[in-house]
Write a protein that holds these residues in place. Structure first.
Motif, PDB file in Angstrom:
ATOM      1  N   TYR A  39       0.698  -1.246   0.304  1.00  0.00           N
ATOM      2  CA  TYR A  39      -0.192   0.242   0.103  1.00  0.00           C
ATOM      3  C   TYR A  39       0.802   1.398  -0.171  1.00  0.00           C
ATOM      4  CZ  TYR A  39      -4.015  -2.582   1.489  1.00  0.00           C
ATOM      5  OH  TYR A  39      -5.161  -3.945   1.186  1.00  0.00           O
ATOM      6  N   SER A  40       0.213   2.281  -0.894  1.00  0.00           N
ATOM      7  CA  SER A  40       1.277   3.327  -1.331  1.00  0.00           C
ATOM      8  C   SER A  40       1.788   4.190   0.791  1.00  0.00           C
ATOM      9  CB  SER A  40      -0.205   4.517  -1.473  1.00  0.00           C
ATOM     10  OG  SER A  40       0.433   6.144  -1.440  1.00  0.00           O
ATOM     11  N   GLY A  41       3.020   4.292   0.648  1.00  0.00           N
ATOM     12  CA  GLY A  41       4.279   4.526   2.146  1.00  0.00           C
ATOM     13  C   GLY A  41       4.093   3.074   2.975  1.00  0.00           C
ATOM     14  N   LYS A  42       3.307   2.138   2.937  1.00  0.00           N
ATOM     15  CA  LYS A  42       3.514   1.335   3.990  1.00  0.00           C
ATOM     16  C   LYS A  42       4.303  -0.076   2.946  1.00  0.00           C
ATOM     17  CE  LYS A  42       0.237   2.018   6.106  1.00  0.00           C
ATOM     18  NZ  LYS A  42       0.820   3.162   7.739  1.00  0.00           N
ATOM     19  N   SER A  43       5.002  -0.758   4.041  1.00  0.00           N
ATOM     20  CA  SER A  43       5.628  -1.572   3.838  1.00  0.00           C
ATOM     21  C   SER A  43       5.106  -2.808   2.958  1.00  0.00           C
ATOM     22  CB  SER A  43       6.918  -1.905   5.578  1.00  0.00           C
ATOM     23  OG  SER A  43       6.480  -2.930   6.010  1.00  0.00           O
ATOM     24  N   PRO A  44       6.421  -3.932   1.770  1.00  0.00           N
ATOM     25  CA  PRO A  44       5.136  -4.856   1.384  1.00  0.00           C
ATOM     26  C   PRO A  44       5.229  -5.857   2.710  1.00  0.00           C
ATOM     27  CG  PRO A  44       7.996  -4.323   0.019  1.00  0.00           C
ATOM     28  CD  PRO A  44       7.801  -2.894   1.804  1.00  0.00           C
ATOM     29  N   GLU A  45       4.260  -6.327   2.157  1.00  0.00           N
ATOM     30  CA  GLU A  45       3.295  -7.535   2.697  1.00  0.00           C
ATOM     31  C   GLU A  45       3.014  -8.725   2.068  1.00  0.00           C
ATOM     32  OE1 GLU A  45      -0.966  -8.574   4.556  1.00  0.00           O
ATOM     33  OE2 GLU A  45      -0.438  -6.788   3.821  1.00  0.00           O
ATOM     34  N   LEU A  46       3.863  -9.631   2.371  1.00  0.00           N
ATOM     35  CA  LEU A  46       3.764 -10.641   1.784  1.00  0.00           C
ATOM     36  C   LEU A  46       2.364 -12.034   1.681  1.00  0.00           C
ATOM     37  CD1 LEU A  46       5.420 -13.712   0.186  1.00  0.00           C
ATOM     38  CD2 LEU A  46       5.124 -14.294   2.585  1.00  0.00           C
ATOM     39  N   ILE A  47       1.875 -11.858   0.555  1.00  0.00           N
ATOM     40  CA  ILE A  47       0.601 -12.175   0.112  1.00  0.00           C
ATOM     41  C   ILE A  47       0.686 -13.615  -0.611  1.00  0.00           C
ATOM     42  CG2 ILE A  47      -0.312 -10.708   0.028  1.00  0.00           C
ATOM     43  CD1 ILE A  47      -0.566 -10.387  -3.381  1.00  0.00           C
ATOM     44  N   MET A  48       0.956 -14.432  -1.390  1.00  0.00           N
ATOM     45  CA  MET A  48       0.968 -16.021  -2.325  1.00  0.00           C
ATOM     46  C   MET A  48       2.610 -16.399  -1.918  1.00  0.00           C
ATOM     47  SD  MET A  48      -1.986 -16.633  -2.078  1.00  0.00           S
ATOM     48  CE  MET A  48      -1.488 -17.925  -3.905  1.00  0.00           C
ATOM     49  N   SER A  49       3.416 -17.460  -1.540  1.00  0.00           N
ATOM     50  CA  SER A  49       4.096 -18.028  -2.085  1.00  0.00           C
ATOM     51  C   SER A  49       4.454 -19.423  -3.288  1.00  0.00           C
ATOM     52  CB  SER A  49       4.711 -18.701  -1.079  1.00  0.00           C
ATOM     53  OG  SER A  49       5.120 -17.514   0.260  1.00  0.00           O
ATOM     54  N   ILE A  50       4.948 -19.476  -3.841  1.00  0.00           N
ATOM     55  CA  ILE A  50       4.646 -20.320  -4.733  1.00  0.00           C
ATOM     56  C   ILE A  50       5.895 -21.168  -5.714  1.00  0.00           C
ATOM     57  CG2 ILE A  50       4.133 -19.431  -7.168  1.00  0.00           C
ATOM     58  CD1 ILE A  50       2.222 -21.616  -7.861  1.00  0.00           C
ATOM     59  N   TYR A  51       5.732 -22.793  -4.878  1.00  0.00           N
ATOM     60  CA  TYR A  51       7.484 -23.448  -5.093  1.00  0.00           C
ATOM     61  C   TYR A  51       7.490 -24.337  -6.737  1.00  0.00           C
ATOM     62  CZ  TYR A  51       8.054 -21.115  -0.945  1.00  0.00           C
ATOM     63  OH  TYR A  51       8.341 -20.701   0.182  1.00  0.00           O
ATOM     64  N   SER A  52       6.182 -24.861  -7.056  1.00  0.00           N
ATOM     65  CA  SER A  52       5.672 -25.561  -8.588  1.00  0.00           C
ATOM     66  C   SER A  52       5.392 -25.023  -9.607  1.00  0.00           C
ATOM     67  CB  SER A  52       5.312 -26.916  -7.726  1.00  0.00           C
ATOM     68  OG  SER A  52       4.632 -26.574  -7.302  1.00  0.00           O
ATOM     69  N   ASN A  53       6.011 -26.025 -10.852  1.00  0.00           N
ATOM     70  CA  ASN A  53       4.610 -25.731 -11.733  1.00  0.00           C
ATOM     71  C   ASN A  53       2.888 -25.968 -11.221  1.00  0.00           C
ATOM     72  OD1 ASN A  53       6.217 -25.079 -13.349  1.00  0.00           O
ATOM     73  ND2 ASN A  53       6.445 -25.952 -14.506  1.00  0.00           N
ATOM     74  N   GLY A  54       2.106 -24.561 -11.597  1.00  0.00           N
ATOM     75  CA  GLY A  54       0.139 -24.527 -11.615  1.00  0.00           C
ATOM     76  C   GLY A  54      -0.145 -23.480 -10.658  1.00  0.00           C
ATOM     77  N   ASP A  55      -0.948 -23.826 -10.184  1.00  0.00           N
ATOM     78  CA  ASP A  55      -1.596 -23.124  -9.419  1.00  0.00           C
ATOM     79  C   ASP A  55      -2.718 -23.163  -8.252  1.00  0.00           C
ATOM     80  OD1 ASP A  55      -4.302 -22.481 -11.965  1.00  0.00           O
ATOM     81  OD2 ASP A  55      -2.118 -22.567 -12.248  1.00  0.00           O
ATOM     82  N   LYS A  56      -1.639 -22.460  -7.247  1.00  0.00           N
ATOM     83  CA  LYS A  56      -1.600 -22.028  -5.909  1.00  0.00           C
ATOM     84  C   LYS A  56      -3.168 -21.230  -4.977  1.00  0.00           C
ATOM     85  CE  LYS A  56       0.168 -21.583  -1.345  1.00  0.00           C
ATOM     86  NZ  LYS A  56       1.794 -21.613  -1.122  1.00  0.00           N
ATOM     87  N   GLU A  57      -3.991 -22.097  -5.045  1.00  0.00           N
ATOM     88  CA  GLU A  57      -5.111 -20.499  -4.153  1.00  0.00           C
ATOM     89  C   GLU A  57      -4.827 -20.587  -2.856  1.00  0.00           C
ATOM     90  OE1 GLU A  57      -8.971 -22.035  -6.388  1.00  0.00           O
ATOM     91  OE2 GLU A  57      -9.948 -20.972  -4.272  1.00  0.00           O
ATOM     92  N   ASP A  58      -5.552 -19.500  -2.549  1.00  0.00           N
ATOM     93  CA  ASP A  58      -5.338 -18.540  -1.245  1.00  0.00           C
ATOM     94  C   ASP A  58      -6.718 -17.935  -1.194  1.00  0.00           C
ATOM     95  OD1 ASP A  58      -3.251 -17.598   1.339  1.00  0.00           O
ATOM     96  OD2 ASP A  58      -5.408 -18.644   1.847  1.00  0.00           O
ATOM     97  N   GLY A  59      -7.790 -18.023  -0.613  1.00  0.00           N
ATOM     98  CA  GLY A  59      -8.970 -17.302  -0.563  1.00  0.00           C
ATOM     99  C   GLY A  59      -8.992 -16.800  -2.363  1.00  0.00           C
ATOM    100  N   ARG A  60      -8.987 -15.182  -2.322  1.00  0.00           N
ATOM    101  CA  ARG A  60      -9.472 -14.808  -3.384  1.00  0.00           C
ATOM    102  C   ARG A  60      -8.053 -14.820  -4.388  1.00  0.00           C
ATOM    103  NH1 ARG A  60     -10.164  -9.409  -3.418  1.00  0.00           N
ATOM    104  NH2 ARG A  60      -9.737  -9.138  -1.180  1.00  0.00           N
ATOM    105  N   PHE A  61      -7.098 -15.170  -4.010  1.00  0.00           N
ATOM    106  CA  PHE A  61      -5.968 -14.880  -4.678  1.00  0.00           C
ATOM    107  C   PHE A  61      -5.699 -16.115  -5.276  1.00  0.00           C
ATOM    108  CE2 PHE A  61      -5.061 -10.720  -2.893  1.00  0.00           C
ATOM    109  CZ  PHE A  61      -5.523 -10.849  -2.233  1.00  0.00           C
TER     110      PHE A  61
END
Lengths: 111, 111
Positions: A39-61
């Motif tokens: 967010y503007s003026g804020k620090s980065p926040e981790l929302i997703m990690s992925i390590y292998s081919n394909g899809d990874k779902e977490d809530g709306r992400f």
């Protein structure tokens, strides 16, 4: 030089739509992939990690990884105005202590 | 759970003055620690990282230095600040092949 490329945007989507954020990387030795939200003026926040081919779902992400094409994406379903932020793609080479960050894509969700 | 503390949140310093920014991590041992700078409207630039006490790797030549006097403490310093040192300074911790987690950052303005 190892690079991570992102479209700087801004990417504008209407509320409730799917936002699609893309990232390409040049280092074929990359093994770990991360999406951060800043967010503007804020620090980065981790929302997703992925390590292998394909899809990874977490809530709306959903993160999608295609190592053959050296491509990683982030889908945000049912986009909300609160999702308006800059999204950073980061890549880690196997055995490296460092992350290589893209410059980020600015997302704007229009109510 | 792990937490990272960074202070101060904002700092205004005159050109030529010294600098000391401190970062501490709780809830983990022997973390990799990182200092980044983010100039206005630009990407994250890795300045220093450390994999252990007294071990510092510098990524960008500059008038900044870093030290790690304790396992979970990382300090960014300068003897004489330049105008170009203005920016958003972020401390992060992480493990090898793992994501990095950022502190809240220090916004540094040089006058």
């Amino acid at each position: 030089q190892k690079e991570v490329e992102q479209n700087s945007g801004p990417l504008s989507v209407p509320e409730g739509a799917i936002a699609s954020l893309n990232c390409t990387y040049s280092d074929r030795g990359s093994q770990s992939f991360f999406w951060y939200r800043q967010y503007s003026g804020k620090s980065p926040e981790l929302i997703m990690s992925i390590y292998s081919n394909g899809d990874k779902e977490d809530g709306r992400f959903t993160a999608q990884l295609n190592k053959a094409s050296q491509y990683v994406s982030l889908l945000i379903r049912d986009s909300q105005p609160s999702d308006s932020a800059t999204y950073l793609c980061a890549v880690n080479r196997a055995g490296s202590y460092q992350l290589t960050f893209g410059k980020g894509t600015k997302l704007s969700v229009i109510p | 759970s792990q937490t990272i503390h960074q202070w101060p949140a904002t700092l205004v310093q005159p050109v030529g003055s010294p600098l000391s920014l401190e970062c501490t991590v709780e809830g983990t041992s022997n973390p990799n620690l990182y200092w980044y700078r983010q100039a206005a409207g630009r990407g994250l630039q890795l300045l220093f990282y450390s994999v252990g006490i007294g071990q510092i790797s510098s990524e960008v030549p500059q008038n900044l230095s870093a030290s790690r006097p304790q396992d979970r403490q990382f300090i960014l310093s300068s003897k004489k600040l330049l105008l170009s040192d203005s920016g958003f300074y972020l401390c992060a911790w992480g493990g090898s092949n793992q994501p990095q987690h950022f502190g809240d950052g220090t916004r540094l303005s040089i006058l």
